[in-house]
Design a protein around this motif. Structure first.
Motif, PDB file in Angstrom:
ATOM      1  N   ALA A 253     -60.701   2.435  24.641  1.00  0.00           N
ATOM      2  CA  ALA A 253     -61.844   3.086  24.057  1.00  0.00           C
ATOM      3  C   ALA A 253     -62.806   3.484  24.818  1.00  0.00           C
ATOM      4  CB  ALA A 253     -62.180   2.669  22.720  1.00  0.00           C
TER       5      ALA A 253
ATOM      6  N   ASP B 240     -55.528   3.667  30.131  1.00  0.00           N
ATOM      7  CA  ASP B 240     -56.854   4.068  30.118  1.00  0.00           C
ATOM      8  C   ASP B 240     -57.200   5.381  30.886  1.00  0.00           C
ATOM      9  OD1 ASP B 240     -57.577   1.575  29.224  1.00  0.00           O
ATOM     10  OD2 ASP B 240     -58.740   0.845  30.646  1.00  0.00           O
TER      11      ASP B 240
ATOM     12  N   THR C 202     -56.614   6.744  21.629  1.00  0.00           N
ATOM     13  CA  THR C 202     -56.285   5.107  21.838  1.00  0.00           C
ATOM     14  C   THR C 202     -55.071   4.819  21.073  1.00  0.00           C
ATOM     15  OG1 THR C 202     -58.482   4.734  21.529  1.00  0.00           O
ATOM     16  CG2 THR C 202     -57.003   2.763  21.314  1.00  0.00           C
TER      17      THR C 202
ATOM     18  N   MET D 108     -58.244   8.615  28.769  1.00  0.00           N
ATOM     19  CA  MET D 108     -59.374   9.239  29.191  1.00  0.00           C
ATOM     20  C   MET D 108     -59.252  10.854  29.581  1.00  0.00           C
ATOM     21  SD  MET D 108     -61.043   8.274  32.851  1.00  0.00           S
ATOM     22  CE  MET D 108     -61.783   6.960  32.556  1.00  0.00           C
TER      23      MET D 108
ATOM     24  N   GLN E 126     -65.157  14.634  18.571  1.00  0.00           N
ATOM     25  CA  GLN E 126     -64.724  14.017  19.757  1.00  0.00           C
ATOM     26  C   GLN E 126     -64.711  12.534  19.351  1.00  0.00           C
ATOM     27  OE1 GLN E 126     -67.217  14.475  23.059  1.00  0.00           O
ATOM     28  NE2 GLN E 126     -68.074  16.572  22.251  1.00  0.00           N
ATOM     29  N   MET E 127     -65.033  12.006  18.357  1.00  0.00           N
ATOM     30  CA  MET E 127     -64.607  10.635  17.838  1.00  0.00           C
ATOM     31  C   MET E 127     -63.118  10.672  17.485  1.00  0.00           C
ATOM     32  SD  MET E 127     -67.132   8.623  18.837  1.00  0.00           S
ATOM     33  CE  MET E 127     -67.808   9.613  19.959  1.00  0.00           C
TER      34      MET E 127
ATOM     35  N   VAL F  80     -61.269   9.793  20.226  1.00  0.00           N
ATOM     36  CA  VAL F  80     -60.993   8.374  20.611  1.00  0.00           C
ATOM     37  C   VAL F  80     -60.207   7.613  19.919  1.00  0.00           C
ATOM     38  CG1 VAL F  80     -62.603   6.084  21.124  1.00  0.00           C
ATOM     39  CG2 VAL F  80     -63.586   8.388  21.029  1.00  0.00           C
TER      40      VAL F  80
ATOM     41  N   ILE G  88     -62.251   6.480  27.095  1.00  0.00           N
ATOM     42  CA  ILE G  88     -62.159   7.936  26.452  1.00  0.00           C
ATOM     43  C   ILE G  88     -63.461   8.199  26.488  1.00  0.00           C
ATOM     44  CG2 ILE G  88     -61.437   9.382  24.382  1.00  0.00           C
ATOM     45  CD1 ILE G  88     -59.328   7.132  23.941  1.00  0.00           C
ATOM     46  N   LEU G  89     -64.507   7.398  26.029  1.00  0.00           N
ATOM     47  CA  LEU G  89     -65.929   7.795  25.785  1.00  0.00           C
ATOM     48  C   LEU G  89     -66.477   8.101  27.029  1.00  0.00           C
ATOM     49  CD1 LEU G  89     -67.154   4.725  23.456  1.00  0.00           C
ATOM     50  CD2 LEU G  89     -66.867   7.131  23.036  1.00  0.00           C
TER      51      LEU G  89
ATOM     52  N   GLY H 201     -59.353  13.364  26.574  1.00  0.00           N
ATOM     53  CA  GLY H 201     -60.908  13.579  25.985  1.00  0.00           C
ATOM     54  C   GLY H 201     -61.130  14.759  26.942  1.00  0.00           C
TER      55      GLY H 201
END
Ligand code: ASP
Length: 421
Positions: free
Chosen positions: A92, A312, A346, A316, A338-339, A342, A95-96, A319
């Motif tokens: 997570a 990961d 994930t 990522m 955008q959330m 995530v 991705i942020l 995104g």
């Protein structure tokens, strides 16, 4: 004769990872210089990938059985929960970071979407399907297909049952169970020797692979996508530096980041070369055992699991690519959207296998979820061999970082030896 021998010895005295690094760079340069002609040697690289794949299932199977000798089921449960928790958390965060970098660099602006490819959306595997897929209905079939999760499952129950028989069976059976563990231990050692041999061949294999890739695509293909590649690369560097090195290695392990990178470099280079977390697994396990000095009771379980569920870099990329896609069609993504990325990415990264290009399949799920054009997948497919390398390198580094953390929490890492000193 005498002279040749000394040359060979000199060659062998250079650490393997440096020889591989040089062959990676030389291969790329030769590919760029000689172009298409280098594609003809790519098969030498494909042999390297086949050799690694050949050893994946046996090495998981035997090291996991050994691991179970030392692990009580309750300890296994605790390690399992911690591992899944940290794998999801780091994904997570990844991705942020990816979204942040892509919002900053805005890849895709100024490009027009053109592709002739017909792309169909893949569905994210449902929760039930993911759980069901852990249980094999045929052990030999699972191994023959190279199904990592199912092999993990069988090796764990076999190892636990063998440990129980060793403690509670009849005297004669106890003795044989003990012998069987010794045999498995020997076979595990043999597996690591084979990995070493494969890596020696990798010097040639990686040269050929890189020459083939750059010979085929050249730099021209890459230039229009420079911002996209740069966004991903930057996000990967930030994630590795902050999440793995700063938080995990310095914060929790209280060790120097260089010692971790030094212990993981074979793994990182192999992943960069072959674009597959599962294919890299034998090397990842080798680094955990010999460099990072992690106990096999932890890594034999966490690393195969990580190669399958922890991605990961791939997550990522979802995104970064979603923002790229939105920019291509001139549509901004809201914070809410955008959330959604995530969450979707994930979950999708857990259900997608660590093989070359699986990140592209995931991208169809994420784009569909956001209502963005699927043609983007066809558009970026041409440079995916480059993006995939960067993602996969991040994926395997994450497996080793979380494994080191879980090992530390369970007293299963020797931080006073290997590359830690
Ligand atoms: N190739 C990646 C891996 O094996 C997955 C992907 O991003 O395509 O980890």
């Amino acid at each position: 004769m005498q002279k040749e021998k000394t040359l060979w010895q000199k060659y062998r005295s250079i650490p393997l990872v440096y020889r591989i690094a040089v062959s990676f760079i030389l291969g790329s340069i030769m590919g760029l210089i000689f172009g298409e002609a280098m594609v003809s040697i790519k098969f030498l690289g494909d042999i390297f990938i086949k050799l690694l794949k050949m050893i994946v299932i046996p090495i998981i199977f035997f090291t996991l059985i050994m691991g179970m000798k030392k692990l009580s089921p309750s300890r296994l449960g605790r390690i399992g929960i911690q591992t899944v928790l940290f794998y999801s958390l780091t994904t997570a965060i990844a991705i942020l970071i990816g979204l942040f970098m892509a919002n900053l660099i805005d890849p895709g602006i100024g490009l027009t979407l053109k592709t002739s490819a017909e792309i169909s959306a893949e569905k994210a595997p449902g929760f039930q399907h993911v759980i069901m897929n852990i249980f094999p209905d045929n052990v030999v079939g699972a191994m023959a297909e190279g199904n990592v999760l199912q092999t993990i499952f069988f090796a764990i129950i076999f190892g636990i049952a063998l440990a129980i028989v060793k403690e509670s069976g009849k005297a004669k059976i106890k003795k044989i169970a003990e012998l069987l563990f010794d045999l498995v231990e020997t076979i595990s050692e043999v597996m690591f020797k084979i990995v070493w041999g494969i890596m020696e061949y990798g010097v040639l294999g990686i040269f050929a692979l890189m020459a083939g890739v750059f010979g085929e695509s050249g730099l021209n293909v890459i230039i229009p996508f420079a911002k996209l590649i740069f966004s991903l690369l930057l996000a990967v560097i930030v994630h590795i530096s902050i999440t793995y090195l700063l938080i995990i290695v310095i914060g929790f392990l209280r060790k120097s980041p260089l010692s971790f990178l030094n212990g993981s470099k074979n793994t990182m280079l192999t992943a960069l070369s072959i674009r597959s977390s599962s294919g890299t697994l034998p090397v990842t396990m080798n680094d955990a055992e010999n460099n990072l000095k992690i106990d096999e009771s932890v890594y034999s379980f966490t690393l195969p699991l990580g190669a399958t569920i922890n991605m990961d870099g791939t997550a990522m990329y979802q995104g970064v690519a979603a923002i790229f896609a939105a920019n291509l069609i001139g549509q901004a993504l809201t914070i809410g959207e955008q959330m959604t990325i995530v969450l979707t990415a994930t979950l999708a990264s857990i259900g997608t296998a660590g093989v070359p290009g699986s990140g592209l399949i995931m991208l169809t799920m994420v784009l569909t979820q956001l209502g963005l054009p699927l043609e983007v997948v066809g558009f970026v497919a041409g440079i995916d061999p480059i993006l995939d390398r960067i993602r996969t390198m991040n994926n395997v580094t994450g497996d080793l970082a979380v494994t080191s953390l879980v090992a530390k929490l369970n007293d299963a890492i020797d931080l006073d030896s290997g590359t830690w000193i």
